[in-house]
Design an enzyme around this catalytic site. Structure first.
Site: not given
Length: 572
Positions: A141, A325
């Site tokens: 990421h 998330h």
């Protein structure tokens, strides 16, 4: 002929065939399988040593005539393809030019032709060092550019993934969405001393949004549940990948809203795919995504926060999931979502499946549940934990752990390179490949590299006070070296892109100064191509207890209470 003791030889030239090396503070030992040098004519740099004018150095050999630019002498190579061997390694024009015996062919027998040393050759004394390929992290990421520094500090030289900084989308998914974002991220990486490949967004049932990203240079696609890992998106991204020869990585549907694991497997339709979070703790069909590891078209990986399985793994993962998330701890359904992913039973099985060679790749999941600067360390820690928890592997000799060590080295070098279509350039210590190499002291193997070589130049290194009288005085910390600056960086680092993007001239259009290389051969590969990690057993998951059965045997291991390469090596 003069002889010396084995101990004296090791002191002078390092270990040789049959000698054993302990890796860090682990219980792992490797044994040198073969030595490619010539005893008595070793190439050694230094005062009174052999690499001098007219001795081990040919005083007539020019750079144009073939002299290497850099020679690593008498080094122990640990490589998933070559095995554990002793050799001299030469680098020329940024590539590995020779592995064998270096020196002066006019005065020494058996010199490898590409390792004839001339005045143009510099040297690194590798007698008491270990050489590996640079690590490849295929699950990144791209939240902060400083990840490159952390990755290099643990021997990682290539990052594959996506994002565009600390957006919520990047925090949750490894995706660089859209053509403008792809261009800007490639421009940004032009200044970072690490290889990169960007993944476009595969979450689209329509073909055009996917194709435009590939043609803009996306080196692969990522399908992530946060954007909807639907059957339609899976099928469309795989169709585009087959047409353009790029890899698809997937993070499947934890909630099973768009279908169950059987539906996802059916959507694969036998086509090659790289499954992230194969264990499920980082996401994916609950509780049985791990079953995909038994299919030959699936290239399974998992990430380092659950490796090795420890007594604190479960508690840590819950908080990670909530943050990454965009979940709300005050919302019961969000809490249930996070709890459904964190299953100690499948985490234990993940560790066992790695040890069996069923899960083929280890990556980081950087700043999004995993740590970009710990993939080498976690791999070696897991190998050690599995030896202590499961005993010797049947493939290993009684007095060494070569097979197990090479299996874990493959997971962070050659296998992610094969999966992402870059193994023709990086991933192993082989002649002709880009010289992305890492040198380790055995006591620090897996934890802290000594040098990181990028494209033939030292780009990152432990280095003492620059104002000191020697390189060694404290503070000794990781610092960028000359290979990490200015146009030297551009000649020693690669931006990987789709073949279509390269053909479309993205290097010129985006003003990229780095090397731009196409990915290739991502669609014809299978699990069988995963080096030392190609096992495809039958896997079942009990839906109530979450116990994982592998060919009818319960795959589990107790969580460890202490870990090697831990607080002895790092402040905490």
């Amino acid at each position: 002929m003069s002889t010396i003791s084995r101990q004296q030889y090791a002191d002078l030239f390092g270990p040789t065939t049959g000698d054993k090396i302990r890796l860090g503070d682990t219980s792992l030992f490797v044994s040198i399988e073969k030595d490619l040098r010539t005893y008595g004519d070793e190439a050694v740099y230094g005062g009174g040593k052999t690499l001098r004018d007219g001795m081990g150095m040919d005083n007539e050999l020019t750079s144009i005539g073939g002299a290497p630019d850099l020679l690593i002498t008498n080094v122990t190579i640990i490589d998933a393809v070559l095995g554990v061997i002793k050799a001299d390694v030469g680098i020329k024009d940024g590539r590995i030019c020779g592995i064998g015996k270096a020196g002066n062919p006019s005065t020494m027998p058996g010199v490898t032709p590409s390792l004839a040393v001339g005045p143009a050759t510099d040297a690194i004394s590798g007698e008491h060092l270990i050489l590996t390929a640079g690590g490849i992290d295929a699950h990144v990421h791209m939240i902060s550019p400083q990840q490159a520094e952390a990755a290099l500090s643990n021997g990682i030289t290539t990052l594959f993934g996506g994002g565009l900084g600390p957006t919520d989308g990047t925090n949750g998914t490894t995706i660089t969405s859209g053509t403008w974002n792809l261009e800007m991220m490639m421009r940004s990486f032009d200044a970072l001393p690490i290889n990169v490949g960007l993944l476009g967004k595969g979450n689209s049932s329509g073909m055009k949004p996917i194709v435009e990203q590939i043609e803009a240079g996306a080196a692969g696609l990522k399908v992530h549940e946060d954007w909807g890992s639907t059957v339609g998106a899976i099928r469309t991204s795989l169709e585009a990948a087959d047409e353009y020869d790029v890899q698809v990585a997937i993070h499947t549907d934890t909630l099973n809203e768009g279908g169950f694991v059987e539906n996802t497997i059916a959507a694969f339709d036998g086509r090659t795919i790289h499954t992230y979070h194969t264990e499920g703790a980082g996401g994916g069909h609950a509780p049985d995504i791990i079953r995909v590891a038994s299919y030959s078209n699936v290239l399974p990986s998992s990430t380092n926060p659950t490796l090795p399985f420890g007594i604190n793994s479960q508690a840590e993962l819950f908080d990670m999931t909530m943050v990454c998330h965009n979940l709300n701890p005050k919302v019961a359904t969000d809490v249930a979502f996070a709890e459904s992913r964190v299953r100690p039973e499948t985490i234990a099985a993940e560790n066992v499946l790695h040890d069996m060679g069923v899960i083929s790749i280890i990556s980081s999941d950087s700043q999004a549940m995993g740590r970009v600067g710990e993939s080498w360390a976690r791999s070696i820690q897991t190998a050690d934990a599995m030896k202590q928890g499961r005993g010797k592997l049947p493939e290993d000799n009684a007095d060494d752990d070569n097979f197990r060590v090479l299996r874990y080295v493959a997971k962070i070098t050659i296998n992610p390179a094969i999966a992402q279509g870059i193994s023709h350039l990086v991933g192993s210590v082989e002649v002709g490949k880009f010289a992305d190499l890492v040198l380790w002291e055995p006591a620090f193997f897996g934890a802290k590299p000594k040098f990181v070589i990028k494209g033939g130049m030292i780009a990152w290194s432990l280095m003492g006070d620059p104002n000191a009288s020697l390189p060694t005085p404290q503070p000794v910390i990781y610092r960028p070296m000359y290979g990490a600056f200015a146009s030297a960086l551009h000649k020693t680092c690669i931006t990987f892109a789709s073949q279509a993007g390269v053909a479309n001239g993205i290097a010129e259009r985006y003003g990229l100064q780095r090397l731009v290389e196409p990915v290739r051969n991502t669609r014809a590969i299978t699990k069988n191509d995963m080096v030392r990690n190609a096992h495809t057993p039958h896997i079942e998951v009990n839906p109530e207890t979450f116990a994982v059965m592998v060919d009818g045997v319960h795959a589990t291991v107790a969580p460890i209470r202490s870990v090697s390469l831990g607080q002895l090596y790092f402040f905490s």
